[in-house]
Write a protein that holds these residues in place. Sequence first.
Motif, PDB file in Angstrom:
ATOM      1  N   GLU A   1     -15.312   3.604  -2.473  1.00  0.00           N
ATOM      2  CA  GLU A   1     -14.627   4.243  -1.457  1.00  0.00           C
ATOM      3  C   GLU A   1     -13.581   3.688  -0.753  1.00  0.00           C
ATOM      4  O   GLU A   1     -12.396   4.134  -0.351  1.00  0.00           O
ATOM      5  CB  GLU A   1     -15.749   4.803  -0.616  1.00  0.00           C
ATOM      6  N   GLU A   2     -13.925   2.257  -0.482  1.00  0.00           N
ATOM      7  CA  GLU A   2     -12.674   1.591   0.233  1.00  0.00           C
ATOM      8  C   GLU A   2     -11.328   1.166  -0.687  1.00  0.00           C
ATOM      9  O   GLU A   2     -10.293   1.564  -0.035  1.00  0.00           O
ATOM     10  CB  GLU A   2     -13.213   0.033   0.667  1.00  0.00           C
ATOM     11  N   ARG A   3     -11.745   0.939  -1.819  1.00  0.00           N
ATOM     12  CA  ARG A   3     -10.453   1.059  -2.875  1.00  0.00           C
ATOM     13  C   ARG A   3      -9.745   2.283  -2.915  1.00  0.00           C
ATOM     14  O   ARG A   3      -8.380   2.412  -2.877  1.00  0.00           O
ATOM     15  CB  ARG A   3     -11.068   0.535  -4.175  1.00  0.00           C
ATOM     16  N   MET A   4     -10.593   3.312  -3.056  1.00  0.00           N
ATOM     17  CA  MET A   4      -9.903   4.523  -3.208  1.00  0.00           C
ATOM     18  C   MET A   4      -9.225   4.981  -1.961  1.00  0.00           C
ATOM     19  O   MET A   4      -7.898   5.514  -1.850  1.00  0.00           O
ATOM     20  CB  MET A   4     -11.007   5.786  -3.470  1.00  0.00           C
ATOM     21  N   ALA A   5      -9.698   4.728  -0.586  1.00  0.00           N
ATOM     22  CA  ALA A   5      -9.023   4.986   0.482  1.00  0.00           C
ATOM     23  C   ALA A   5      -7.881   4.112   0.470  1.00  0.00           C
ATOM     24  O   ALA A   5      -6.514   4.573   0.863  1.00  0.00           O
ATOM     25  CB  ALA A   5      -9.822   4.646   1.683  1.00  0.00           C
ATOM     26  N   HIS A   6      -7.678   2.828   0.065  1.00  0.00           N
ATOM     27  CA  HIS A   6      -6.449   1.977   0.296  1.00  0.00           C
ATOM     28  C   HIS A   6      -5.749   2.749  -0.824  1.00  0.00           C
ATOM     29  O   HIS A   6      -4.363   2.530  -0.479  1.00  0.00           O
ATOM     30  CB  HIS A   6      -6.920   0.452  -0.128  1.00  0.00           C
ATOM     31  N   LEU A   7      -6.029   3.049  -1.945  1.00  0.00           N
ATOM     32  CA  LEU A   7      -5.333   3.560  -2.919  1.00  0.00           C
ATOM     33  C   LEU A   7      -4.418   4.944  -2.589  1.00  0.00           C
ATOM     34  O   LEU A   7      -3.082   5.142  -2.652  1.00  0.00           O
ATOM     35  CB  LEU A   7      -5.813   3.781  -4.368  1.00  0.00           C
ATOM     36  N   GLN A   8      -5.522   5.719  -1.693  1.00  0.00           N
ATOM     37  CA  GLN A   8      -4.733   6.908  -0.941  1.00  0.00           C
ATOM     38  C   GLN A   8      -3.750   6.600  -0.118  1.00  0.00           C
ATOM     39  O   GLN A   8      -2.758   7.344  -0.129  1.00  0.00           O
ATOM     40  CB  GLN A   8      -5.748   7.957  -0.379  1.00  0.00           C
ATOM     41  N   ARG A   9      -3.849   5.697   0.428  1.00  0.00           N
ATOM     42  CA  ARG A   9      -2.876   5.168   1.648  1.00  0.00           C
ATOM     43  C   ARG A   9      -1.656   4.477   1.240  1.00  0.00           C
ATOM     44  O   ARG A   9      -0.503   5.200   1.619  1.00  0.00           O
ATOM     45  CB  ARG A   9      -3.397   4.191   2.653  1.00  0.00           C
ATOM     46  N   MET A  10      -1.633   3.925  -0.003  1.00  0.00           N
ATOM     47  CA  MET A  10      -0.615   3.521  -0.698  1.00  0.00           C
ATOM     48  C   MET A  10       0.317   4.749  -1.391  1.00  0.00           C
ATOM     49  O   MET A  10       1.415   4.517  -1.427  1.00  0.00           O
ATOM     50  CB  MET A  10      -0.907   2.529  -2.001  1.00  0.00           C
ATOM     51  N   MET A  11      -0.524   5.433  -1.841  1.00  0.00           N
ATOM     52  CA  MET A  11       0.062   6.876  -2.521  1.00  0.00           C
ATOM     53  C   MET A  11       0.884   7.487  -1.471  1.00  0.00           C
ATOM     54  O   MET A  11       1.975   7.968  -1.887  1.00  0.00           O
ATOM     55  CB  MET A  11      -0.884   7.567  -3.244  1.00  0.00           C
ATOM     56  N   ASP A  12       0.265   7.784  -0.396  1.00  0.00           N
ATOM     57  CA  ASP A  12       1.075   8.379   0.776  1.00  0.00           C
ATOM     58  C   ASP A  12       2.210   7.774   1.147  1.00  0.00           C
ATOM     59  O   ASP A  12       3.315   8.398   1.411  1.00  0.00           O
ATOM     60  CB  ASP A  12      -0.118   8.807   1.960  1.00  0.00           C
TER      61      ASP A  12
END
Length: 66
Positions: A8-19
């Motif tokens: 979940e933390e990794r996914m949140a980080h990747l989502q932030r990078m994508m945004d």
Amino acid sequence: MDKLQALEERMAHLQRMMDDLSDVVARQDAEIRRLGRHVGLLMEREATREAADGEIPLADQRPPHW
């Protein structure tokens, strides 16, 4: 830390990078469009200037080796 929380933390980080990357691309798109409009206006201005001077527009001139 369990495996689910780590994912979940990794996914949140990747989502932030994508945004963030999406924002960069949107700004670049706006800048490219703005620059394209400026180039178009400059080309029109130069064509008008060449026509007023009685010159053949540079784009319509034959290269010197022809």
